[in-house]
Design a protein around this motif. Structure first.
Motif, PDB file in Angstrom:
ATOM      1  N   GLN A 102      33.234-133.218 -82.330  1.00  0.00           N
ATOM      2  CA  GLN A 102      32.297-133.385 -81.234  1.00  0.00           C
ATOM      3  C   GLN A 102      32.635-132.395 -80.119  1.00  0.00           C
ATOM      4  OE1 GLN A 102      32.978-135.100 -78.121  1.00  0.00           O
ATOM      5  NE2 GLN A 102      30.847-135.204 -77.482  1.00  0.00           N
ATOM      6  N   ARG A 103      33.946-132.181 -79.885  1.00  0.00           N
ATOM      7  CA  ARG A 103      34.342-131.250 -78.829  1.00  0.00           C
ATOM      8  C   ARG A 103      34.046-129.807 -79.215  1.00  0.00           C
ATOM      9  NH1 ARG A 103      39.078-134.438 -78.484  1.00  0.00           N
ATOM     10  NH2 ARG A 103      40.440-132.683 -78.911  1.00  0.00           N
ATOM     11  N   VAL A 104      34.150-129.501 -80.519  1.00  0.00           N
ATOM     12  CA  VAL A 104      33.803-128.145 -80.959  1.00  0.00           C
ATOM     13  C   VAL A 104      32.305-127.902 -80.715  1.00  0.00           C
ATOM     14  CG1 VAL A 104      33.690-126.544 -82.912  1.00  0.00           C
ATOM     15  CG2 VAL A 104      35.624-128.096 -82.694  1.00  0.00           C
ATOM     16  N   ALA A 105      31.496-128.925 -81.036  1.00  0.00           N
ATOM     17  CA  ALA A 105      30.050-128.783 -80.816  1.00  0.00           C
ATOM     18  C   ALA A 105      29.757-128.582 -79.332  1.00  0.00           C
ATOM     19  CB  ALA A 105      29.322-130.024 -81.333  1.00  0.00           C
ATOM     20  N   LEU A 106      30.493-129.287 -78.490  1.00  0.00           N
ATOM     21  CA  LEU A 106      30.325-129.112 -77.036  1.00  0.00           C
ATOM     22  C   LEU A 106      30.741-127.707 -76.617  1.00  0.00           C
ATOM     23  CD1 LEU A 106      31.696-132.339 -75.327  1.00  0.00           C
ATOM     24  CD2 LEU A 106      29.442-131.347 -75.075  1.00  0.00           C
ATOM     25  N   ALA A 107      31.875-127.268 -77.161  1.00  0.00           N
ATOM     26  CA  ALA A 107      32.369-125.926 -76.813  1.00  0.00           C
ATOM     27  C   ALA A 107      31.345-124.873 -77.203  1.00  0.00           C
ATOM     28  CB  ALA A 107      33.696-125.664 -77.524  1.00  0.00           C
ATOM     29  N   ARG A 108      30.763-125.046 -78.374  1.00  0.00           N
ATOM     30  CA  ARG A 108      29.763-124.075 -78.826  1.00  0.00           C
ATOM     31  C   ARG A 108      28.564-124.057 -77.881  1.00  0.00           C
ATOM     32  NH1 ARG A 108      27.223-124.704 -84.702  1.00  0.00           N
ATOM     33  NH2 ARG A 108      26.482-126.634 -83.797  1.00  0.00           N
ATOM     34  N   ALA A 109      28.219-125.238 -77.368  1.00  0.00           N
ATOM     35  CA  ALA A 109      27.064-125.292 -76.476  1.00  0.00           C
ATOM     36  C   ALA A 109      27.390-124.722 -75.095  1.00  0.00           C
ATOM     37  CB  ALA A 109      26.568-126.721 -76.358  1.00  0.00           C
ATOM     38  N   ILE A 110      28.635-124.905 -74.632  1.00  0.00           N
ATOM     39  CA  ILE A 110      28.890-124.450 -73.258  1.00  0.00           C
ATOM     40  C   ILE A 110      29.219-122.965 -73.162  1.00  0.00           C
ATOM     41  CG2 ILE A 110      29.512-126.731 -72.321  1.00  0.00           C
ATOM     42  CD1 ILE A 110      32.423-125.883 -72.400  1.00  0.00           C
TER      43      ILE A 110
ATOM     44  N   LYS B 133      27.637-120.618 -74.189  1.00  0.00           N
ATOM     45  CA  LYS B 133      26.394-119.870 -73.970  1.00  0.00           C
ATOM     46  C   LYS B 133      26.041-119.835 -72.480  1.00  0.00           C
ATOM     47  CE  LYS B 133      21.615-119.752 -75.528  1.00  0.00           C
ATOM     48  NZ  LYS B 133      20.546-120.519 -76.124  1.00  0.00           N
ATOM     49  N   ARG B 134      26.538-120.793 -71.723  1.00  0.00           N
ATOM     50  CA  ARG B 134      26.242-120.928 -70.293  1.00  0.00           C
ATOM     51  C   ARG B 134      24.741-120.899 -70.029  1.00  0.00           C
ATOM     52  NH1 ARG B 134      31.338-117.460 -68.046  1.00  0.00           N
ATOM     53  NH2 ARG B 134      32.850-118.756 -69.119  1.00  0.00           N
ATOM     54  N   ALA B 135      24.036-121.705 -70.802  1.00  0.00           N
ATOM     55  CA  ALA B 135      22.581-121.755 -70.674  1.00  0.00           C
ATOM     56  C   ALA B 135      22.203-122.564 -69.438  1.00  0.00           C
ATOM     57  CB  ALA B 135      21.991-122.413 -71.914  1.00  0.00           C
ATOM     58  N   ASP B 136      20.968-122.399 -68.992  1.00  0.00           N
ATOM     59  CA  ASP B 136      20.504-123.148 -67.817  1.00  0.00           C
ATOM     60  C   ASP B 136      20.263-124.611 -68.146  1.00  0.00           C
ATOM     61  OD1 ASP B 136      20.591-120.928 -66.311  1.00  0.00           O
ATOM     62  OD2 ASP B 136      18.455-120.442 -66.498  1.00  0.00           O
ATOM     63  N   TYR B 137      19.929-124.876 -69.406  1.00  0.00           N
ATOM     64  CA  TYR B 137      19.588-126.243 -69.801  1.00  0.00           C
ATOM     65  C   TYR B 137      20.539-126.677 -70.906  1.00  0.00           C
ATOM     66  CZ  TYR B 137      15.424-124.621 -67.451  1.00  0.00           C
ATOM     67  OH  TYR B 137      14.573-124.083 -66.528  1.00  0.00           O
ATOM     68  N   PHE B 138      21.101-127.856 -70.718  1.00  0.00           N
ATOM     69  CA  PHE B 138      22.113-128.361 -71.643  1.00  0.00           C
ATOM     70  C   PHE B 138      21.550-129.636 -72.262  1.00  0.00           C
ATOM     71  CE2 PHE B 138      26.731-130.081 -71.804  1.00  0.00           C
ATOM     72  CZ  PHE B 138      26.912-129.512 -73.036  1.00  0.00           C
ATOM     73  N   LEU B 139      21.236-129.589 -73.556  1.00  0.00           N
ATOM     74  CA  LEU B 139      20.564-130.717 -74.200  1.00  0.00           C
ATOM     75  C   LEU B 139      21.524-131.410 -75.166  1.00  0.00           C
ATOM     76  CD1 LEU B 139      17.263-128.834 -75.121  1.00  0.00           C
ATOM     77  CD2 LEU B 139      17.891-129.876 -72.944  1.00  0.00           C
ATOM     78  N   LEU B 140      21.532-132.727 -75.117  1.00  0.00           N
ATOM     79  CA  LEU B 140      22.434-133.474 -76.007  1.00  0.00           C
ATOM     80  C   LEU B 140      21.660-134.592 -76.690  1.00  0.00           C
ATOM     81  CD1 LEU B 140      24.203-133.185 -72.945  1.00  0.00           C
ATOM     82  CD2 LEU B 140      25.902-133.197 -74.754  1.00  0.00           C
TER      83      LEU B 140
ATOM     84  N   LEU C 137      32.014-135.280 -70.509  1.00  0.00           N
ATOM     85  CA  LEU C 137      30.669-134.700 -70.356  1.00  0.00           C
ATOM     86  C   LEU C 137      30.302-134.561 -68.881  1.00  0.00           C
ATOM     87  CD1 LEU C 137      28.612-136.453 -73.141  1.00  0.00           C
ATOM     88  CD2 LEU C 137      28.979-134.010 -72.848  1.00  0.00           C
ATOM     89  N   VAL C 138      30.614-135.586 -68.121  1.00  0.00           N
ATOM     90  CA  VAL C 138      30.309-135.539 -66.695  1.00  0.00           C
ATOM     91  C   VAL C 138      31.112-134.423 -66.036  1.00  0.00           C
ATOM     92  CG1 VAL C 138      30.450-136.831 -64.527  1.00  0.00           C
ATOM     93  CG2 VAL C 138      29.685-137.976 -66.609  1.00  0.00           C
ATOM     94  N   ARG C 139      32.369-134.304 -66.456  1.00  0.00           N
ATOM     95  CA  ARG C 139      33.242-133.252 -65.898  1.00  0.00           C
ATOM     96  C   ARG C 139      32.668-131.863 -66.212  1.00  0.00           C
ATOM     97  NH1 ARG C 139      38.018-130.781 -67.843  1.00  0.00           N
ATOM     98  NH2 ARG C 139      37.802-131.915 -69.792  1.00  0.00           N
ATOM     99  N   ILE C 140      32.235-131.668 -67.454  1.00  0.00           N
ATOM    100  CA  ILE C 140      31.666-130.377 -67.840  1.00  0.00           C
ATOM    101  C   ILE C 140      30.432-130.083 -66.995  1.00  0.00           C
ATOM    102  CG2 ILE C 140      30.401-129.187 -69.684  1.00  0.00           C
ATOM    103  CD1 ILE C 140      32.295-130.564 -71.652  1.00  0.00           C
ATOM    104  N   HIS C 141      29.607-131.102 -66.834  1.00  0.00           N
ATOM    105  CA  HIS C 141      28.382-130.889 -66.065  1.00  0.00           C
ATOM    106  C   HIS C 141      28.699-130.547 -64.616  1.00  0.00           C
ATOM    107  CE1 HIS C 141      24.903-132.207 -63.623  1.00  0.00           C
ATOM    108  NE2 HIS C 141      24.294-131.426 -64.497  1.00  0.00           N
ATOM    109  N   GLU C 142      29.713-131.207 -64.084  1.00  0.00           N
ATOM    110  CA  GLU C 142      30.045-130.931 -62.689  1.00  0.00           C
ATOM    111  C   GLU C 142      30.615-129.529 -62.509  1.00  0.00           C
ATOM    112  OE1 GLU C 142      32.030-134.507 -61.498  1.00  0.00           O
ATOM    113  OE2 GLU C 142      30.059-135.434 -61.129  1.00  0.00           O
ATOM    114  N   GLN C 143      31.173-128.983 -63.576  1.00  0.00           N
ATOM    115  CA  GLN C 143      31.678-127.617 -63.481  1.00  0.00           C
ATOM    116  C   GLN C 143      30.550-126.586 -63.586  1.00  0.00           C
ATOM    117  OE1 GLN C 143      35.191-126.948 -65.649  1.00  0.00           O
ATOM    118  NE2 GLN C 143      35.141-124.735 -65.360  1.00  0.00           N
ATOM    119  N   TYR C 144      29.598-126.804 -64.488  1.00  0.00           N
ATOM    120  CA  TYR C 144      28.585-125.766 -64.730  1.00  0.00           C
ATOM    121  C   TYR C 144      27.239-126.052 -64.069  1.00  0.00           C
ATOM    122  CZ  TYR C 144      31.820-123.937 -68.194  1.00  0.00           C
ATOM    123  OH  TYR C 144      32.913-123.406 -68.805  1.00  0.00           O
ATOM    124  N   HIS C 145      26.976-127.307 -63.787  1.00  0.00           N
ATOM    125  CA  HIS C 145      25.736-127.693 -63.102  1.00  0.00           C
ATOM    126  C   HIS C 145      24.454-127.234 -63.775  1.00  0.00           C
ATOM    127  CE1 HIS C 145      26.766-130.137 -59.781  1.00  0.00           C
ATOM    128  NE2 HIS C 145      27.830-129.378 -59.548  1.00  0.00           N
TER     129      HIS C 145
END
Lengths: 362, 274
Positions: free
Chosen positions: A140-148, A150-157, A176-184
């Motif tokens: 699950q964390r690898v999938a998250l890493a792959r998604a982040i 890219k630093r896309a504007d929209y993060f879909l889960l 997840l909340v921590r990641i979102h707070e970092q990249y917004h």
């Protein structure tokens, strides 16, 4: 400029309409939860944002641009799938860097982004493993890493935590909340789990049968549910919602009469059928000698032990309700007096099932 | 020890089946190393008394056998590569694309598997002749460059790949060719190998179509050469014919032995019971 606007969006598969007239504005950088039972259209809504489903009618705007006909790859979104969709023949590193390489990012940048993601998601040392050699949480964390990366504007889960056990899930929610707070990024998160929705979301869009039922903050959705569906869906155990008749300033529940405080009388006003809602934790059951003026006689049917509390199923004539209580354990068959905490009850329209509102604070 | 009767019957049945299937192969190998005299007198002897390779020498002396083997290989190789490519691309479209009439198109295509060769033989012959490919190995290969069986088998195999694998790639702006080469082909490699082997062996063993197209001996394929030795043209020396048989079956047999695991899996997965 990373907001998303749904304007009268419909989605049909042949004759079956799965999303109906969806109007919704998601603010830039917001964490929105799409919540609802299975088959409610939440995943389809997410997939329309991702560009994986066509829009049958209506308009979808992302960052101010109409994207109905924009290819998935040109929407600047990244997505985590329920099954993670990690390529089994690639290592962790190859999985994470694949899209960056295909899109010809400079090698230096790829390395930097991957190192950052790997560190942040605690994947150091696993880079050369294949997905099958990882645990569920690691995948699950690898999938998250792959998604982040890219630093896309929209993060879909799409139900990203549903394959994890309860303990890992709680941990992953915080992550997840921590990641979102970092990249917004603007984050859209699909789940059927209301705990996830309440803990991760800044806003919740509750859907049922393709229709948006409620769109509000978790707090409001819980404390001021927009309609009967929302009231019953949010909260565990679910809210008691029973049919009642309001007549001559009194409430009739299954033939029994209960007085309604004056503040509420101003809210309900219209005579006739209403739905009366109260959460199990807001119900008080009293013995006869302690019964107060707004109470109704009831009989205990069944008691469940939750450890610290009890779930008490009781009946008012043939209407069954649940109370969550502490202290002395009532016995099945015992007569008690049902006493709602009128500061915490809800009334819904008998026809439209919409919330009738709350008394004004004085 | 408890004897499992069911298992014993299965073993006996499989044992008998193996003997029946192996018999012609052993028969051909044994007789190809005999003199004609020994073969005539002791046709059922499986170990020749005086083994000889004279039959093989004779074969290579009478015909340009290197050339014939090369022709057969070239046709089988071309057919395998092209059929695999067309099957991979078509199966990809049938599994991962949504378009109007997809099911109809697919079932129409698959139904061509049931059209007998004799029906398409003449139209194909006229086409190949019109293209000036008569008596050319390319004329043999041309009508076989695409085929429904390959599409069917690869489609079955690609259907086991989660759609999300392709969707992730789409979101990440990966083009279809990269999706195919980097993601799908590695994942369905066993199925591609096994269908490839089937294509190769089928083409290698093909007889009727090459016999229609190929006229000159230097363009012959192995199965045509084999026919020569069992007809009056190459002499009716039975042991020589056996030598040609052995040469013809070496390549398919070796390929099958190496890749049998893939082939069995592919058919097990496709729902076709062999």
């Amino acid at each position: 400029m990373k907001k998303i606007v749904f304007d009268q969006v419909c989605k049909s598969y042949e004759k079956k309409q799965v999303v109906k007239d969806l109007n919704m504005k998601i603010k830039a950088g917001e964490r929105l939860i799409l919540l609802g039972p299975s088959g409610c259209g939440k995943s389809t809504t997410l997939r329309m944002i991702a560009g994986l489903e066509d829009i049958t009618s209506g308009d979808l705007y992302m960052g101010g641009r109409r994207v109905n006909d924009v290819e998935s790859g040109n929407r600047n979104v990244s997505m985590v799938f329920q099954n993670y969709a990690l390529y089994p023949h690639m290592t962790v590193r190859q999985n994470i860097e694949y899209a960056l390489k295909v899109n010809k990012y400079p090698e230096k940048e790829i390395v930097e982004r991957i190192n950052e993601a790997v560190r942040m998601l605690d994947l150091v040392g696993l880079e050369d493993r294949k997905p099958r050699e990882l645990s569920g949480g690691q995948r699950q964390r690898v999938a998250l890493a792959r998604a982040i990366v890219k630093r896309a504007d929209y993060f879909l889960l799409d139900e990203p935590l549903s394959n994890l056990d309860a303990q890992l899930r709680a941990h992953a929610r915080k992550e997840l909340v921590r990641i979102h707070e970092q990249y917004h990024q603007t984050m859209i998160y699909v789940t059927h789990d209301q705990t996830e929705a309440m803990t991760v979301g800044q806003k919740i869009a509750l859907m049922d049968k393709g229709k948006l039922q409620a769109f509000d903050t978790p707090k409001n959705i819980y404390h001021k549910p927009a309609n009967v569906f929302t009231a019953k869906f949010i909260g565990s155990p679910p809210m008691n919602v029973i049919e009642a008749t309001y007549d001559d300033e009194k409430l009739f529940i299954d033939g029994k009469k209960m007085r309604v405080p004056s503040a509420w009388r101003k809210v309900i006003r219209k005579q006739g059928k209403v739905y009366f809602g109260i959460r199990p934790e807001d119900v008080r059951l009293r013995k006869k000698e302690n019964a107060k003026e707004y109470s109704l006689k009831a009989v205990i049917r069944y008691v469940e032990d939750y450890g610290d509390k009890y779930g008490v199923y009781f009946q008012i004539n043939s209407t069954e309700m649940l109370a969550v209580c502490e202290g002395e354990v009532p016995m099945p068959g015992e007569s008690v007096y049902f006493e709602p905490n009128f500061d915490k009850v809800h009334f819904f329209d008998g026809e439209s099932t919409e919330n009738l509102g709350y008394p004004k604070e004085e | 020890m408890k004897i499992n009767v069911k298992q014993m019957i299965a073993h006996i049945f499989l044992g008998v089946l193996t003997i029946v299937l192996l018999f012609p192969i052993i028969f051909a190998i044994a007789n190809s190393f005999k003199t004609l005299e020994e073969a005539t007198n002791h046709i059922w002897r499986f170990i020749p008394l005086n083994p000889t390779i004279k039959n093989y020498i004779h074969v290579f002396e009478t015909l340009p056998f290197g050339r014939i083997t090369w022709n057969t290989f070239l046709i089988a190789f071309t057919v395998t590569i092209f059929k695999s490519l067309t099957s991979i691309i078509a199966a990809y479209a049938f599994v991962f694309f949504d378009f109007k009439g997809k099911r109809l198109l697919y079932f129409t295509l698959i139904s061509t598997m049931f059209i007998p060769f004799t029906v398409t033989m003449i139209p194909n012959y006229i086409t190949v002749s019109a293209l000036g490919l008569n008596d050319s190995i390319w004329g043999v290969a041309l009508p076989q460059l695409a085929d429904a069986l390959g599409i069917f088998l690869l489609r079955q195999s690609m259907r086991t790949i989660p759609k999300s694998f392709i969707e992730v790639a789409k979101i990440e702006k990966v083009g279809h060719l990269r999706i195919l080469s980097d993601i799908l082909v590695p994942l369905v490699k066993p199925a591609i190998i096994s269908t490839g082997i089937i294509f190769f062996i089928n083409s290698w063993n093909e007889y009727v179509w090459p016999v229609l197209i190929l006229k000159s001996k230097e363009n012959y394929t192995l199965s045509l050469a084999l026919q020569m030795f069992i007809s009056a043209e190459g002499g009716t020396d039975f042991t020589v014919a056996m030598a040609v048989s052995v040469i013809t079956m070496i390549v398919p047999l070796v390929l099958y032995l190496i890749f049998q695991r893939y082939i069995i899996n592919t058919f097990a997965l496709s729902g076709i019971k062999g």
